[in-house]
Design a protein around this motif. Structure first.
Motif, PDB file in Angstrom:
ATOM      1  N   LYS A 176      25.324  -7.438  41.113  1.00 36.44           N
ATOM      2  CA  LYS A 176      26.616  -8.116  41.011  1.00 36.44           C
ATOM      3  C   LYS A 176      26.662  -8.932  39.719  1.00 36.44           C
ATOM      4  O   LYS A 176      25.619  -9.377  39.233  1.00 36.44           O
ATOM      5  N   HIS A 177      27.837  -9.145  39.214  1.00 36.09           N
ATOM      6  CA  HIS A 177      27.949  -9.995  38.036  1.00 36.09           C
ATOM      7  C   HIS A 177      29.001 -11.093  38.208  1.00 36.09           C
ATOM      8  O   HIS A 177      29.158 -11.940  37.339  1.00 36.09           O
ATOM      9  N   GLU A 178      29.722 -11.070  39.331  1.00 39.21           N
ATOM     10  CA  GLU A 178      30.859 -11.984  39.444  1.00 39.21           C
ATOM     11  C   GLU A 178      30.848 -12.699  40.782  1.00 39.21           C
ATOM     12  O   GLU A 178      30.562 -12.100  41.827  1.00 39.21           O
ATOM     13  N   ASP A 179      31.170 -13.996  40.769  1.00 37.94           N
ATOM     14  CA  ASP A 179      31.345 -14.751  42.003  1.00 37.94           C
ATOM     15  C   ASP A 179      32.616 -14.297  42.706  1.00 37.94           C
ATOM     16  O   ASP A 179      33.548 -13.779  42.079  1.00 37.94           O
ATOM     17  N   THR A 180      32.642 -14.519  44.003  1.00 35.78           N
ATOM     18  CA  THR A 180      33.811 -14.155  44.803  1.00 35.78           C
ATOM     19  C   THR A 180      34.448 -15.407  45.388  1.00 35.78           C
ATOM     20  O   THR A 180      33.854 -16.482  45.405  1.00 35.78           O
ATOM     21  N   LEU A 181      35.674 -15.262  45.867  1.00 35.45           N
ATOM     22  CA  LEU A 181      36.389 -16.344  46.539  1.00 35.45           C
ATOM     23  C   LEU A 181      36.097 -16.226  48.026  1.00 35.45           C
ATOM     24  O   LEU A 181      36.417 -15.216  48.652  1.00 35.45           O
ATOM     25  N   SER A 182      35.486 -17.251  48.609  1.00 39.23           N
ATOM     26  CA  SER A 182      34.965 -17.133  49.965  1.00 39.23           C
ATOM     27  C   SER A 182      36.046 -16.828  50.989  1.00 39.23           C
ATOM     28  O   SER A 182      35.834 -16.046  51.918  1.00 39.23           O
ATOM     29  N   HIS A 183      37.239 -17.411  50.826  1.00 43.12           N
ATOM     30  CA  HIS A 183      38.291 -17.150  51.813  1.00 43.12           C
ATOM     31  C   HIS A 183      38.745 -15.699  51.771  1.00 43.12           C
ATOM     32  O   HIS A 183      39.115 -15.128  52.791  1.00 43.12           O
ATOM     33  N   LYS A 184      38.682 -15.081  50.576  1.00 41.24           N
ATOM     34  CA  LYS A 184      39.057 -13.672  50.472  1.00 41.24           C
ATOM     35  C   LYS A 184      38.007 -12.768  51.104  1.00 41.24           C
ATOM     36  O   LYS A 184      38.345 -11.736  51.682  1.00 41.24           O
ATOM     37  N   GLU A 185      36.733 -13.138  50.974  1.00 41.32           N
ATOM     38  CA  GLU A 185      35.672 -12.366  51.619  1.00 41.32           C
ATOM     39  C   GLU A 185      35.902 -12.287  53.128  1.00 41.32           C
ATOM     40  O   GLU A 185      35.860 -11.203  53.723  1.00 41.32           O
ATOM     41  N   VAL A 186      36.135 -13.435  53.732  1.00 43.61           N
ATOM     42  CA  VAL A 186      36.303 -13.493  55.188  1.00 43.61           C
ATOM     43  C   VAL A 186      37.576 -12.777  55.610  1.00 43.61           C
ATOM     44  O   VAL A 186      37.601 -12.029  56.587  1.00 43.61           O
TER      45      VAL A 186
ATOM     46  N   MET B 114      28.562  -7.958  30.933  1.00 49.07           N
ATOM     47  CA  MET B 114      28.556  -7.780  32.385  1.00 49.07           C
ATOM     48  C   MET B 114      27.158  -7.409  32.879  1.00 49.07           C
ATOM     49  O   MET B 114      26.641  -8.001  33.835  1.00 49.07           O
ATOM     50  N   LYS B 115      26.512  -6.454  32.224  1.00 50.37           N
ATOM     51  CA  LYS B 115      25.191  -6.005  32.648  1.00 50.37           C
ATOM     52  C   LYS B 115      24.123  -7.069  32.384  1.00 50.37           C
ATOM     53  O   LYS B 115      23.224  -7.263  33.206  1.00 50.37           O
TER      54      LYS B 115
END
Length: 408
Positions: free
Chosen positions: A119-129, A375-376
């Protein structure tokens, strides 16, 4: 040793495929969406927007259940059919500017969790759920995660050989895109493709961090019900075929600063030029565009004032966070902060200007796109870009190939 496997896709019947597939739901403006829903009864958008049938806006779990119902209706009406045997799917897309080819397969959640899929990018936790709950209720995924790998002559030779056969689909759409799909069911060929990818040390997520993280959450909850939950649909494509664009940032307020004090704070790290109504788009790394109070500005990083210790420090989205968003605008948690929003698109700076002029936001920042090498490098160092650091194409149409979860 990443694991990929064939699966029994659900896909449109060949005669309806051009009418079924759609772009990502968020890509449509209200008028275009209304026209497609009104005049195309086969569009996958009817599944994604089930409230249209009742002339009613529906959200949350109620919408998810109706998405499931519309999906089942499309299957009952034979707009969508399921493959009889597991297959890989070779997909080729040509538009007036680009051409790309890749393999649609099921990728392993375990590989994602163990970092064989990087992975290279953080996610938004509310979108994950939220998306995990969506997948759980609707029971299918219609948009694959984009995985990339270093260009490989052996894979390219195999795909070129497959392309010599007659495709299962070959159609064009009104956006001047040509689509071809070949189903790969030969056991020996499937085994050869699996062996090639198993010999790779890593794959990289190019696009779809929220989809893959949500799939991981779903597997933790549902994986024992059926093995299909332990995989997610992916589109594997060589890195030379990727096109990376920027996500811009919009912030709702200046964190108590006046315009003047905000500009003085920025002056610590940037050479600032007021460009008035001239739309300024950054042309190189460490240059930023800003729109504030009716004027565009260019912001050039002052050399030597920002220490770059690793690949992440050199990334413009991280630099904007370290120098502006966190210390000046008080945005500490990008995963959960409601004062910041993200946008992209060909006319994005004009869209950004319009939203700020209308009072929805106070300031906007335009960025220069990241590169595949950045990114890599960030993924290899096990670092994470801020959320929405890259907008990457290709993006496959929704409803082209559908991965359905099974229950025992």
């Amino acid at each position: 040793m990443p694991t990929i496997k064939p699966f029994k896709a659900i896909r449109a019947t060949p005669e309806k495929a051009a009418h079924v597939i759609s772009r990502t739901y968020q890509d449509y403006g209200p008028e275009e969406l209304e026209a497609l829903l009104k005049f195309n009864p086969f569009s996958f958008l009817h599944i994604l927007n089930p409230g249209y049938k009742y002339s009613h806006e529906i959200t949350g779990e109620e919408r998810f259940n109706l998405v499931r119902n519309r999906f089942l209706e499309f299957r009952e009406e034979n707009h969508l059919l399921q493959e009889s045997v597991p297959a890989f799917y070779l997909y080729e897309n040509k538009d007036p500017h680009h051409e790309y080819t890749g393999i649609i397969a099921a990728a392993s959640v375990e590989d994602y969790q163990s970092n064989r899929i990087k992975k290279h990018e953080d996610t938004l936790s509310h979108k994950e759920v939220l998306f995990k709950e969506y997948l759980k209720i609707v029971g299918f995924n219609a948009e694959p995660v984009l995985l990339t790998y270093k260009d490989d002559d052996v894979i390219e030779n195999i795909t070129e050989q497959i392309k010599k056969s007659l495709p299962a689909y070959h159609f064009s759409t009104t956006d001047f895109n040509s689509h071809k799909i070949w189903t790969v069911t030969d056991p020996d060929l499937i085994a050869s493709i699996q062996k090639i990818f198993a010999n790779k040390e890593h794959l990289y997520i190019a696009d779809g961090h929220h989809r893959s993280s949500s799939s991981s959450l779903l597997a933790q909850e549902m994986g024992e019900k059926h093995d299909s939950y332990n995989y997610f649909m992916s589109f594997l494509i060589s890195e030379s075929q990727l096109n990376i664009y920027e996500f811009n940032r919009l912030v709702k307020d200046l964190n108590g600063h006046s315009k003047e004090s905000f500009l003085m704070q920025l002056d610590q790290y940037f050479r600032i030029q007021n460009r008035g109504l001239e739309i300024y788009k950054p042309s190189k790394k460490h240059h930023f565009s800003m729109y504030l109070d009716g004027d565009f500005y260019s912001l050039y990083l002052r050399k030597g004032l920002h220490r770059i210790k690793n690949a992440l420090d050199d990334l413009d989205t991280q630099m904007l966070y370290d120098l502006v968003l966190q210390p000046i605008l008080g945005i500490a948690d990008l995963r959960n902060e409601g004062r910041i929003d993200y946008s992209y698109g060909k006319s994005d700076l004009l869209v950004m200007k319009s939203k700020i002029d209308q009072g929805e936001y106070a300031v906007g920042f335009g960025l220069f796109p990241a590169t595949v090498e950045q990114m890599k490098s960030i993924a290899d160092a096990d670092l994470r870009m801020p959320p929405k650091s890259t907008f990457i194409r290709p993006k496959l149409p929704s409803g082209l190939i559908i991965y359905e979860f099974e229950n025992e």
